[in-house]
Scaffold this motif. Structure first.
Motif, mmCIF file in Angstrom:
data_model
loop_
_atom_site.group_PDB
_atom_site.id
_atom_site.type_symbol
_atom_site.label_atom_id
_atom_site.label_comp_id
_atom_site.label_asym_id
_atom_site.label_seq_id
_atom_site.Cartn_x
_atom_site.Cartn_y
_atom_site.Cartn_z
ATOM 1 N N GLY A 192 19.642 -31.181 -81.662
ATOM 2 C CA GLY A 192 20.952 -30.745 -81.201
ATOM 3 C C GLY A 192 21.501 -29.637 -82.080
ATOM 4 O O GLY A 192 20.847 -29.161 -83.003
ATOM 5 N N TYR A 193 22.729 -29.215 -81.781
ATOM 6 C CA TYR A 193 23.325 -28.144 -82.579
ATOM 7 C C TYR A 193 24.844 -28.256 -82.557
ATOM 8 O O TYR A 193 25.449 -28.863 -81.657
ATOM 9 C CB TYR A 193 22.905 -26.766 -82.066
ATOM 10 N N PHE A 194 25.445 -27.701 -83.604
ATOM 11 C CA PHE A 194 26.879 -27.451 -83.649
ATOM 12 C C PHE A 194 27.060 -25.940 -83.727
ATOM 13 O O PHE A 194 26.366 -25.265 -84.484
ATOM 14 C CB PHE A 194 27.533 -28.064 -84.896
ATOM 15 N N ASN A 195 27.986 -25.409 -82.965
ATOM 16 C CA ASN A 195 28.290 -23.983 -83.058
ATOM 17 C C ASN A 195 29.675 -23.745 -82.489
ATOM 18 O O ASN A 195 29.879 -23.830 -81.274
ATOM 19 C CB ASN A 195 27.257 -23.146 -82.315
ATOM 20 N N GLU A 196 30.599 -23.473 -83.355
ATOM 21 C CA GLU A 196 31.973 -23.232 -82.917
ATOM 22 C C GLU A 196 32.102 -21.920 -82.160
ATOM 23 O O GLU A 196 33.103 -21.676 -81.502
ATOM 24 C CB GLU A 196 32.900 -23.227 -84.140
ATOM 25 N N GLY A 197 31.046 -21.077 -82.238
ATOM 26 C CA GLY A 197 31.114 -19.783 -81.572
ATOM 27 C C GLY A 197 30.620 -19.782 -80.143
ATOM 28 O O GLY A 197 30.662 -18.740 -79.481
ATOM 29 N N GLY A 198 30.137 -20.922 -79.634
ATOM 30 C CA GLY A 198 29.678 -20.961 -78.256
ATOM 31 C C GLY A 198 28.362 -21.685 -78.098
ATOM 32 O O GLY A 198 27.834 -22.261 -79.054
ATOM 33 N N GLU A 199 27.813 -21.654 -76.897
ATOM 34 C CA GLU A 199 26.579 -22.370 -76.606
ATOM 35 C C GLU A 199 25.368 -21.649 -77.195
ATOM 36 O O GLU A 199 25.339 -20.425 -77.301
ATOM 37 C CB GLU A 199 26.405 -22.515 -75.085
ATOM 38 N N VAL A 200 24.375 -22.459 -77.568
ATOM 39 C CA VAL A 200 23.121 -21.941 -78.101
ATOM 40 C C VAL A 200 21.976 -22.638 -77.382
ATOM 41 O O VAL A 200 21.927 -23.869 -77.340
ATOM 42 C CB VAL A 200 23.008 -22.205 -79.618
ATOM 43 N N SER A 201 21.067 -21.866 -76.796
ATOM 44 C CA SER A 201 19.903 -22.469 -76.143
ATOM 45 C C SER A 201 18.606 -22.101 -76.842
ATOM 46 O O SER A 201 17.661 -22.887 -76.861
ATOM 47 C CB SER A 201 19.827 -22.056 -74.669
ATOM 48 N N LYS A 202 18.561 -20.907 -77.440
ATOM 49 C CA LYS A 202 17.356 -20.445 -78.136
ATOM 50 C C LYS A 202 17.767 -19.709 -79.407
ATOM 51 O O LYS A 202 18.753 -18.969 -79.415
ATOM 52 C CB LYS A 202 16.520 -19.526 -77.255
ATOM 53 N N ILE A 203 16.989 -19.923 -80.478
ATOM 54 C CA ILE A 203 17.212 -19.224 -81.745
ATOM 55 C C ILE A 203 15.866 -18.747 -82.264
ATOM 56 O O ILE A 203 14.912 -19.521 -82.318
ATOM 57 C CB ILE A 203 17.875 -20.139 -82.796
ATOM 58 N N SER A 204 15.777 -17.483 -82.665
ATOM 59 C CA SER A 204 14.548 -16.937 -83.248
ATOM 60 C C SER A 204 14.895 -16.151 -84.498
ATOM 61 O O SER A 204 15.933 -15.491 -84.563
ATOM 62 C CB SER A 204 13.830 -16.013 -82.253
ATOM 63 N N GLY A 205 14.015 -16.232 -85.491
ATOM 64 C CA GLY A 205 14.246 -15.458 -86.693
ATOM 65 C C GLY A 205 13.261 -15.805 -87.788
ATOM 66 O O GLY A 205 12.380 -16.651 -87.628
ATOM 67 N N ILE A 206 13.426 -15.136 -88.926
ATOM 68 C CA ILE A 206 12.575 -15.369 -90.096
ATOM 69 C C ILE A 206 13.050 -16.625 -90.813
ATOM 70 O O ILE A 206 14.239 -16.807 -91.067
ATOM 71 C CB ILE A 206 12.609 -14.158 -91.037
ATOM 72 N N SER A 207 12.104 -17.493 -91.160
ATOM 73 C CA SER A 207 12.429 -18.796 -91.745
ATOM 74 C C SER A 207 12.231 -18.794 -93.250
ATOM 75 O O SER A 207 11.247 -18.250 -93.767
ATOM 76 C CB SER A 207 11.571 -19.895 -91.108
ATOM 77 N N VAL A 208 13.179 -19.414 -93.954
ATOM 78 C CA VAL A 208 13.089 -19.639 -95.397
ATOM 79 C C VAL A 208 13.649 -21.033 -95.664
ATOM 80 O O VAL A 208 14.052 -21.750 -94.757
ATOM 81 C CB VAL A 208 13.870 -18.579 -96.213
ATOM 82 N N GLY A 209 13.703 -21.412 -96.935
ATOM 83 C CA GLY A 209 14.319 -22.686 -97.293
ATOM 84 C C GLY A 209 13.311 -23.786 -97.520
ATOM 85 O O GLY A 209 12.195 -23.563 -97.990
#
Length: 317
Positions: free
Chosen positions: A177-194
């Motif tokens: 699941g997700y939390f996002n006060e800025g709106g709906e999120v269905s897909k996220i892509s990017g460089i991973s770290v951590g």
């Protein structure tokens, strides 16, 4: 291709021989030759660790072997002792792959931060030795060691990950699941770290403090972490880094008994207590100490499809 096995955190004395040998045999069955550090069971000063100089000698040996892989037995504590030394040898790395989990988070992220070297989080010999791994999980491990793209779906069941202390009870997993006060999120892509939150915090205030700007930052910890400890370390990371400039925060799965599995409590901590309002926070994800768990590349790419509950992991940035 050769796999080098070492113990840069805790020494190897806690590894049951039958479990260790299972993992080594699986690596050999995958087609790898295996070299084990002669000092894996050294008990320096009675601290359950190896002497720093011995670790560096072994890493130097690995770094001169082109197209090789180095994997720790497991995590623990104190791998940050060797960060300066690892960076010294980093220029020797070409086609090698440095793997680790938990306490090795500091080493992997520093290598990526300083040199751009893509590393593999979530793989150690303990993970490979798990007798309950499915054939699909073993295929994913081999793909990750070969730095290939792979995908996995949200599991239906999971456990606390402590397979080495006995049989574990399984529980319903729940969707990512997700939390996002800025709106709906269905897909996220990017460089991973951590990786491991506790280990990341050891980098704060050093020359190797990580840069989270525009990254997908994975944060996970031991599955039965105290919620207060998690909150303390998370606040420490916020105060000491630029994680508020991240593209998204990916929170690893917690043990079935943890209060942090309650999405309402997690929401209160991230949104109300820590005031993380503008960054999507994806939770329940199986980059974790629970099982099943999956690897990802530090400096690689994640594509998270929340609608279809599938994650694609690749080295392509």
């Amino acid at each position: 291709m050769r796999v080098y096995l070492w113990t840069p955190s805790n020494n190897g004395n806690d590894f049951k021989p039958e479990d260790r040998d299972r993992g080594i045999n699986r690596l050999k069955n995958m087609g790898y030759e295996v070299t084990i550090d002669d000092c894996v069971n050294q008990d320096y000063l009675g601290l359950g660790i190896n002497h720093r100089s011995k670790l560096i000698e072994f890493f130097d040996r690995f770094s001169k072997d082109n197209n090789s892989i180095i994997i720790p037995y497991y995590g623990g504590l104190t791998s940050n002792r060797i960060l300066d030394d690892i960076v010294h040898f980093a220029d020797q790395l070409t086609n090698q792959l440095v793997c680790g989990k938990s306490d090795l988070t500091s080493v992997l992220n520093v290598l990526y931060e300083v040199t751009g070297q893509v590393c593999l989080y979530g793989i150690d010999l303990s993970k490979i030795s798990n007798p309950h791994l499915t054939e699909r999980e073993l295929v994913i491990i081999k793909k990750s060691l070969n730095m290939e793209e792979f995908m996995f779906n949200c599991p239906k069941e999971y456990n606390d990950g402590y397979w080495y202390v006995g049989e574990r009870e399984t529980f319903e997993h729940g969707k990512w699941g997700y939390f996002n006060e800025g709106g709906e999120v269905s897909k996220i892509s990017g460089i991973s770290v951590g990786g491991n939150l506790d280990s990341l915090c050891t980098l704060l205030g050093t020359n190797y403090s990580p840069d989270f700007k525009d990254k997908l930052v994975v944060l996970e910890t031991v599955s039965n972490v105290s919620p207060r400890t998690f909150l303390m370390n998370l606040k420490h990371l916020i105060m000491g880094s630029n994680i508020m400039d991240a593209q998204a925060i990916i929170v690893g799965k917690f043990a079935p008994s943890s209060l942090l599995n309650d999405k309402n409590i997690l929401y209160q901590l991230f949104i109300d207590e820590l005031n993380i309002q503008d960054i999507p926070i994806v939770y329940n994800v199986d980059f974790s100490h629970t099982e099943p768990s999956y690897p990802f590349y530090i400096g690689g790419k994640l594509h998270i499809d929340l609608e279809n509950q599938v994650i694609k992991v690749s080295t392509n940035s």
